[in-house]
Design a protein around this motif. Structure first.
Motif, PDB file in Angstrom:
ATOM      1  N   CYS A 236       0.820  -1.196   0.147  1.00 25.39           N
ATOM      2  CA  CYS A 236      -0.035  -0.021   0.076  1.00 25.39           C
ATOM      3  C   CYS A 236       0.901   1.260   0.024  1.00 25.39           C
ATOM      4  O   CYS A 236       0.377   2.305  -0.664  1.00 25.39           O
ATOM      5  N   VAL A 237       2.215   1.319   0.810  1.00 27.00           N
ATOM      6  CA  VAL A 237       2.742   2.335   0.622  1.00 27.00           C
ATOM      7  C   VAL A 237       3.393   2.559  -0.855  1.00 27.00           C
ATOM      8  O   VAL A 237       3.397   3.591  -1.152  1.00 27.00           O
ATOM      9  N   ALA A 238       3.810   1.340  -1.430  1.00 27.12           N
ATOM     10  CA  ALA A 238       4.050   1.658  -2.933  1.00 27.12           C
ATOM     11  C   ALA A 238       3.088   1.904  -3.706  1.00 27.12           C
ATOM     12  O   ALA A 238       3.275   2.741  -4.440  1.00 27.12           O
ATOM     13  N   GLY A 239       1.994   1.591  -3.377  1.00 30.58           N
ATOM     14  CA  GLY A 239       0.690   1.984  -4.230  1.00 30.58           C
ATOM     15  C   GLY A 239       0.464   3.661  -4.127  1.00 30.58           C
ATOM     16  O   GLY A 239       0.295   4.043  -4.943  1.00 30.58           O
ATOM     17  N   ILE A 240       0.647   4.138  -2.783  1.00 28.83           N
ATOM     18  CA  ILE A 240       0.509   5.504  -2.661  1.00 28.83           C
ATOM     19  C   ILE A 240       1.631   6.215  -3.664  1.00 28.83           C
ATOM     20  O   ILE A 240       1.323   7.198  -4.284  1.00 28.83           O
ATOM     21  N   ASN A 241       2.610   5.881  -3.627  1.00 27.78           N
ATOM     22  CA  ASN A 241       3.812   6.376  -4.338  1.00 27.78           C
ATOM     23  C   ASN A 241       3.554   6.397  -5.888  1.00 27.78           C
ATOM     24  O   ASN A 241       3.778   7.394  -6.547  1.00 27.78           O
ATOM     25  N   PHE A 242       3.351   5.298  -6.218  1.00 26.19           N
ATOM     26  CA  PHE A 242       3.198   4.883  -7.787  1.00 26.19           C
ATOM     27  C   PHE A 242       1.809   5.470  -8.256  1.00 26.19           C
ATOM     28  O   PHE A 242       1.903   5.912  -9.503  1.00 26.19           O
ATOM     29  N   SER A 243       0.846   5.816  -7.426  1.00 26.39           N
ATOM     30  CA  SER A 243      -0.342   6.589  -7.843  1.00 26.39           C
ATOM     31  C   SER A 243      -0.066   7.865  -8.033  1.00 26.39           C
ATOM     32  O   SER A 243      -0.543   8.579  -9.102  1.00 26.39           O
ATOM     33  N   LEU A 366       1.370  -4.898  -5.884  1.00 23.61           N
ATOM     34  CA  LEU A 366       0.411  -3.749  -5.447  1.00 23.61           C
ATOM     35  C   LEU A 366       0.780  -2.581  -5.891  1.00 23.61           C
ATOM     36  O   LEU A 366      -0.418  -1.721  -6.309  1.00 23.61           O
ATOM     37  N   GLY A 367       1.875  -1.959  -5.861  1.00 25.90           N
ATOM     38  CA  GLY A 367       2.329  -0.635  -6.475  1.00 25.90           C
ATOM     39  C   GLY A 367       1.957  -0.603  -7.764  1.00 25.90           C
ATOM     40  O   GLY A 367       1.279   0.228  -8.207  1.00 25.90           O
ATOM     41  N   ALA A 368       2.504  -1.472  -8.457  1.00 27.81           N
ATOM     42  CA  ALA A 368       2.120  -1.463  -9.994  1.00 27.81           C
ATOM     43  C   ALA A 368       0.640  -1.610 -10.335  1.00 27.81           C
ATOM     44  O   ALA A 368       0.018  -0.783 -11.218  1.00 27.81           O
ATOM     45  N   THR A 369      -0.230  -2.362  -9.640  1.00 25.82           N
ATOM     46  CA  THR A 369      -1.512  -2.285  -9.669  1.00 25.82           C
ATOM     47  C   THR A 369      -2.176  -1.004  -9.527  1.00 25.82           C
ATOM     48  O   THR A 369      -3.217  -0.498 -10.297  1.00 25.82           O
ATOM     49  N   ALA A 370      -1.661  -0.220  -8.475  1.00 28.66           N
ATOM     50  CA  ALA A 370      -2.519   0.945  -7.991  1.00 28.66           C
ATOM     51  C   ALA A 370      -1.903   1.977  -9.243  1.00 28.66           C
ATOM     52  O   ALA A 370      -2.843   2.703  -9.623  1.00 28.66           O
ATOM     53  N   GLY A 371      -0.788   1.872  -9.637  1.00 26.60           N
ATOM     54  CA  GLY A 371      -0.381   2.930 -10.776  1.00 26.60           C
ATOM     55  C   GLY A 371      -1.375   2.661 -11.998  1.00 26.60           C
ATOM     56  O   GLY A 371      -1.683   3.589 -12.601  1.00 26.60           O
ATOM     57  N   ALA A 372      -1.495   1.343 -12.184  1.00 21.39           N
ATOM     58  CA  ALA A 372      -2.138   1.093 -13.399  1.00 21.39           C
ATOM     59  C   ALA A 372      -3.766   1.663 -13.247  1.00 21.39           C
ATOM     60  O   ALA A 372      -4.221   1.805 -14.089  1.00 21.39           O
ATOM     61  N   LEU A 373      -4.283   1.328 -12.009  1.00 19.24           N
ATOM     62  CA  LEU A 373      -5.686   1.915 -11.707  1.00 19.24           C
ATOM     63  C   LEU A 373      -5.833   3.236 -11.912  1.00 19.24           C
ATOM     64  O   LEU A 373      -6.947   3.771 -12.372  1.00 19.24           O
ATOM     65  N   VAL A 374      -4.715   4.116 -11.779  1.00 12.65           N
ATOM     66  CA  VAL A 374      -4.777   5.713 -11.836  1.00 12.65           C
ATOM     67  C   VAL A 374      -5.085   5.846 -13.499  1.00 12.65           C
ATOM     68  O   VAL A 374      -5.806   6.682 -13.766  1.00 12.65           O
ATOM     69  N   GLY A 375      -4.518   5.014 -14.246  1.00 12.84           N
ATOM     70  CA  GLY A 375      -4.547   5.166 -15.721  1.00 12.84           C
ATOM     71  C   GLY A 375      -5.681   4.702 -16.408  1.00 12.84           C
ATOM     72  O   GLY A 375      -6.385   5.123 -17.161  1.00 12.84           O
TER      73      GLY A 375
END
Length: 405
Positions: A236-243, A366-375
């Motif tokens: 989730c920390v990675a998700g915050i950063n990649f988002s 999880l970080g990559a998934t969060a970044g992909a969700l933004v797109g």
């Protein structure tokens, strides 16, 4: 420090200040491979697309290729590092990384770029896995959290310097020269490890099992609920950063009219906030436990992200409020990363390599998934970015406070 391939000859208390500084610099460089490999070529995206004759979206896809390649590749190094020690798998991975940068610099097609980016991720994954394992080999939980905070001083400089260096190299050498520079960075890291990083896992602590048995360790880790909760929190920390990385250009440049030159200043200021918080964490650890800091930081992060989403939806406070709340969210990740990593790794001694590998895989997935969700949910507003940051903050908070262990 004398090098040894079979016994551990490294101990922090036996290092001089100069040796300790070199040790931290090497580990910091190893943890920075991901940021360097992603951030440095961002300014070159339009030029890469024109040169290779491919859509810009395909170049953007190379980021996801790297992230998912890194997630998968890290699983490979954990068992090797527990079986053969830290140095040999690390040297293998860095050699593969250097070779892959040559491949990226020479590609002629978009498919070739994606392939070599995956190979680069697999090679660079060795540094991320084994640097965490080395810290776990040498430090207890609180000291490990302090060391991870110190490493962030080196690692955190990459998001500030890499885009700036990439932009300058783009003017001088073109985009292929950026990958050439990354190759030199990898080669220097390889030489530094070969000469200046002794083995931290003595032979008597290595796991003498077959590769299949060692892979089964991952099943044991996934059945450890406390480990899984911390791994999800780190993801989730990675998700915050990649988002933030995925959505920041839209939010700052397109929605609020920040020039590309000034965008770099905002990006750098947020990175400086993250670094500063990680160094404050080192002092806080003299008074508070890593768990206490983690609970408070996640609470502040989640609250700030929810307020940020509210500000975006209502327009209250305008751009200054949004910029300030983004800054707070990213500062909190400077407290979250070192403490959650130390807590996740704390119970594992003999399987530190595997624990580090699985931790990195979950983090990057999880970080990559969060970044992909933004797109995926792009709608021309800042809501996809801020809502994903808020979601990650809330889920991470729930993961660390549920069923305290």
């Amino acid at each position: 420090m004398q090098l040894s391939a079979t016994t551990s000859t490294i101990h922090p208390k036996n290092m001089s200040r100069r040796q300790l500084a070199g040790f931290v610099l090497i580990l910091g460089a190893l943890t920075a491979f991901s940021a360097m490999s992603i951030d440095m070529y961002l300014p070159a995206f339009p030029q890469i697309a024109r040169d290779l004759g491919i859509p810009l979206g395909m170049v953007q896809l190379s980021i996801s290729a790297f992230l998912f390649g890194s997630a998968a590749g890290q699983l490979f190094y954990g068992p090797l590092a527990d079986r053969w020690g830290r140095r040999m798998p690390l040297l293998m991975g860095l050699s593969l990384y250097v070779a892959s940068t040559i491949g990226c610099a020479c590609v002629r097609t978009g498919e070739g770029l994606l392939f070599w980016r995956v190979v680069m991720a697999v090679g660079g994954g060795a540094g991320m896995v084994i640097s965490r394992a080395v810290v776990r080999d040498l430090y207890d939980t609180a000291e490990a959290a302090r060391m991870f905070s110190l490493l962030m001083l080196v690692m955190g400089a990459a998001p500030i310097l890499a885009p700036l260096a990439g932009g300058q190299l783009l003017l001088i050498t073109g985009w292929r020269g950026i990958f050439g520079f990354l190759g030199v960075f990898g080669l220097l890291s390889l030489c530094a490890v070969a000469v200046g990083l002794p083995e931290s896992l003595p032979a008597e602590r290595r796991i003498r099992r077959s590769f299949a048995e060692m892979m089964a360790v991952y099943g044991h880790l996934l059945r450890n609920r406390q480990y899984v909760r911390y791994a999800i929190a780190l993801g989730c920390v990675a998700g915050i950063n990649f988002s933030y990385i995925s959505g920041a250009p839209l939010v700052f440049i397109e929605l609020h009219g920040v020039s590309p030159q000034h965008f770099g200043l905002f990006f750098g200021a947020n990175a400086c906030g993250l670094i500063g918080a990680s160094q404050i964490n080192r002092r806080l650890l003299h008074r508070f436990t890593p768990r206490r800091i983690l609970d408070i930081a996640f609470t502040i992060n989640a609250a700030a992200a929810i307020l940020l989403t509210t500000a975006v939806l209502t327009g209250i406070g305008g751009f200054p409020a949004q910029a300030a709340l983004i800054f707070v969210c990213l500062c909190m990740t400077g407290l979250l990363y070192p403490n959650v990593t130390a807590l996740a790794m704390a119970p594992f001694d003999k399987a530190a390599g595997s624990a580090s590998a699985l931790l990195g895989t979950i983090q990057y997935t999880l970080g990559a998934t969060a970044g992909a969700l933004v797109g995926m949910f792009h709608n021309g507003t800042a809501v996809p970015m801020t809502a994903t940051m808020a979601f990650c903050g809330v889920v991470g908070l729930c993961a660390v406070v549920s069923k305290r262990g």
